[in-house]
Scaffold this active site. Structure first.
Site, PDB file in Angstrom:
ATOM      1  CG  HIS A   1      -9.102   1.640  16.872  1.00  0.00           C
ATOM      2  ND1 HIS A   1     -10.425   1.929  16.636  1.00  0.00           N
ATOM      3  CD2 HIS A   1      -8.400   2.326  15.929  1.00  0.00           C
ATOM      4  CE1 HIS A   1     -10.522   2.754  15.600  1.00  0.00           C
ATOM      5  NE2 HIS A   1      -9.310   3.007  15.155  1.00  0.00           N
TER       6      HIS A   1
ATOM      7  CG  ASP B   1      -8.326  -4.475  16.343  1.00  0.00           C
ATOM      8  OD1 ASP B   1      -8.093  -4.626  15.120  1.00  0.00           O
ATOM      9  OD2 ASP B   1      -8.528  -3.369  16.867  1.00  0.00           O
TER      10      ASP B   1
ATOM     11  CD  GLN C   1      -2.767  -0.388  11.983  1.00  0.00           C
ATOM     12  OE1 GLN C   1      -1.881  -0.504  11.140  1.00  0.00           O
ATOM     13  NE2 GLN C   1      -3.707   0.541  11.892  1.00  0.00           N
TER      14      GLN C   1
ATOM     15  CE  LYS D   1      -7.115   1.186   9.650  1.00  0.00           C
ATOM     16  NZ  LYS D   1      -7.170   1.172  11.113  1.00  0.00           N
TER      17      LYS D   1
ATOM     18  CB  CYS E   1      -9.546   5.688  17.130  1.00  0.00           C
ATOM     19  SG  CYS E   1     -10.213   6.609  15.753  1.00  0.00           S
TER      20      CYS E   1
END
Ligand SMILES: *Cc1c(COP(=O)(O)O)cnc(C)c1O
Length: 437
Positions: A132, A209, A212, A235, A375
């Site tokens: 991302h 990261d 998600q 999220k 992104c």
């Protein structure tokens, strides 16, 4: 006050009763029931989260940490309690290792700034081609500031990273490896444990990261083995404006602050200051008190449902979605073919219809999907497409919502002068059944 989620049986979600907790799922869009399939961008909020926001402003609102009056003490206690629940959710060793930021992007910028200060010419930062922009641009800035070099793990035709290539790339010059755990486009779940091992063997730091992964699968920072993890409350059923940075205490202790100001200091003199202890050192100024407090019920909700059950539901949902998408003539799905290897996200292109047109036509049928580069422009270049459509699922999505999307794709095909899709899947068109990148 609120209805509660009632998971039924091991690993099985009672999706209909979950849905009743999310008021927005009752609404209609363009005369159709809302089918919300844009969960990788942000998720909907259960009533308990909405109530917590109203409750806080109605009963407790005060600035935290400084006041000695009742409201300030209650607000501080509630804020710090959510820090403890966040630490528990990811099994952090201590709540002091949990820093509240605005979002994943800010968490990663904090790392790029504070760790970046230690980089020099010749040092290397290893990223991947599926990052991302928020795990790419901050490192570009840091590399430019300090003369370091970016290296990239490539993405193979099935949307996976190549561990042999990683082994060759991660070496004595590597200072930082920063990789997404679950891709927001391909859905790929990356082999973080193997990358952690390589990074640590090279004496480098490993950043994950988790924007998600943390919302969609069990993530335990102690078994993950990484040094830092970034994710966003919005999220995972929580409010916007709250990000989390988890880091190992010894490393955070060693790092310089990112932002300076109130709250993050110990002693301030005219020419210099000393820093507060963790986590305050990294939380300058008045934080997003209300939204952090309302993140608490989101964590409770996911804990009550169980992250194993969330993950199992999404594997089932994406398996069904991939079956239906791959059976649609002229449709190409990107990412690993095996549902067990991916999260609940399916990026695709359909016939000669631009993803933006697809998204607009689906919206007319009440189906919310995303279209664009997500992104991840370097990844779009790797896929050799300008954009994709993307459907992304969460614990409240049902198989009939996948059907609604497939029906709406048929409407789009008709509007563009194509025969409606047969949906047999035999000899499927452009993409074929392999779901190849
Ligand atoms: C959404 C997302 C981000 C950025 O999260 P923000 O909340 O917008 O800062 C970073 N990485 C991945 C994989 C994402 O899906």
């Amino acid at each position: 006050m609120v209805r509660h989620a009632t998971p039924t049986g091991p690993g099985r979600l009672d999706v209909d009763s979950l849905r009743a907790d999310f008021p927005i799922l009752q609404r209609r869009v363009h005369g159709h029931p809302l089918v919300y399939l844009d969960n990788a961008a942000t998720t909907q909020k259960p009533q308990a989260v909405i109530d917590a926001l109203v409750d806080y402003y109605s009963t407790t609102n005060a600035n935290i940490h400084r006041g000695l009056h009742t409201l300030a003490e209650e607000a501080t206690a509630a804020y710090e309690d959510v820090r403890r629940r966040t630490a528990a959710f990811i099994n952090a060793g201590s709540p002091r290792e949990v820093i509240f930021t605005r979002n994943t992007t800010e968490s990663l910028n904090l790392l790029a700034y504070s760790l970046g200060a230690r980089l020099g010419p010749g040092d290397e930062i290893v990223l991947s081609d599926m990052e991302h922009h928020s795990n790419l641009v901050p490192w570009q800035l840091a590399a430019r500031r300090h003369g370091a070099r970016l290296r990239f793990l490539s993405v193979d035709d099935d949307g996976r990273l190549d561990l042999d290539e990683a082994r060759a790339l991660i070496g004595p010059r590597t200072r930082i490896v920063s990789v997404v755990q679950m891709s927001n486009v391909l859905g790929t779940i990356n082999p973080v444990a193997a990358l952690v091992e390589m990074a640590h063997a090279a004496g480098a730091l490993m950043i994950v990261d988790g924007a998600q992964s943390v919302p969609h699968m069990p993530v335990d920072v102690q078994t993950l083995g990484a040094d830092f993890l970034a994710f966003s409350a919005h999220k995972m059923l929580g409010p916007t404006g709250v990000g989390v940075l988890w880091g190992r205490k010894d490393l955070l202790d060693d790092m310089d602050p990112f932002l300076g100001g109130g709250e993050m200091i110990s002693l301030v003199q005219r020419e210099e200051s000393t820093w507060a202890a963790l986590p305050n050192k990294f939380e300058a100024g008045t934080p997003n008190i209300a939204d952090v407090i309302a993140f608490g019920p989101a964590l409770d909700y996911l804990t009550r449902v169980g992250m194993d059950a969330v993950r199992a539901h999404e594997v089932e949902t994406i398996a069904y979605a991939l079956d239906r998408l791959n059976a649609t003539d002229g449709l190409t799905v990107y990412g690993p073919p095996d549902p067990e290897e991916r999260g609940g996200v399916a990026a695709f292109n359909y016939l000669d219809i631009h993803a933006h047109d697809l998204s607009t036509i689906l919206d007319g049928e009440g189906v919310a999907i995303r279209a664009g580069h997500h992104c991840a422009q370097p990844l779009m270049r790797r896929l050799a497409v300008p954009a994709t459509a993307r459907a992304s699922f969460y614990l409240y999505n049902r198989p009939d919502e996948v059907d609604a999307m497939i029906d709406a794709l048929g409407t789009a095909a008709g509007l563009f002068g194509h025969a409606p899709p047969t949906g047999t899947g035999v000899g499927a068109g452009a993409g074929g059944r392999g779901a190849r990148v």
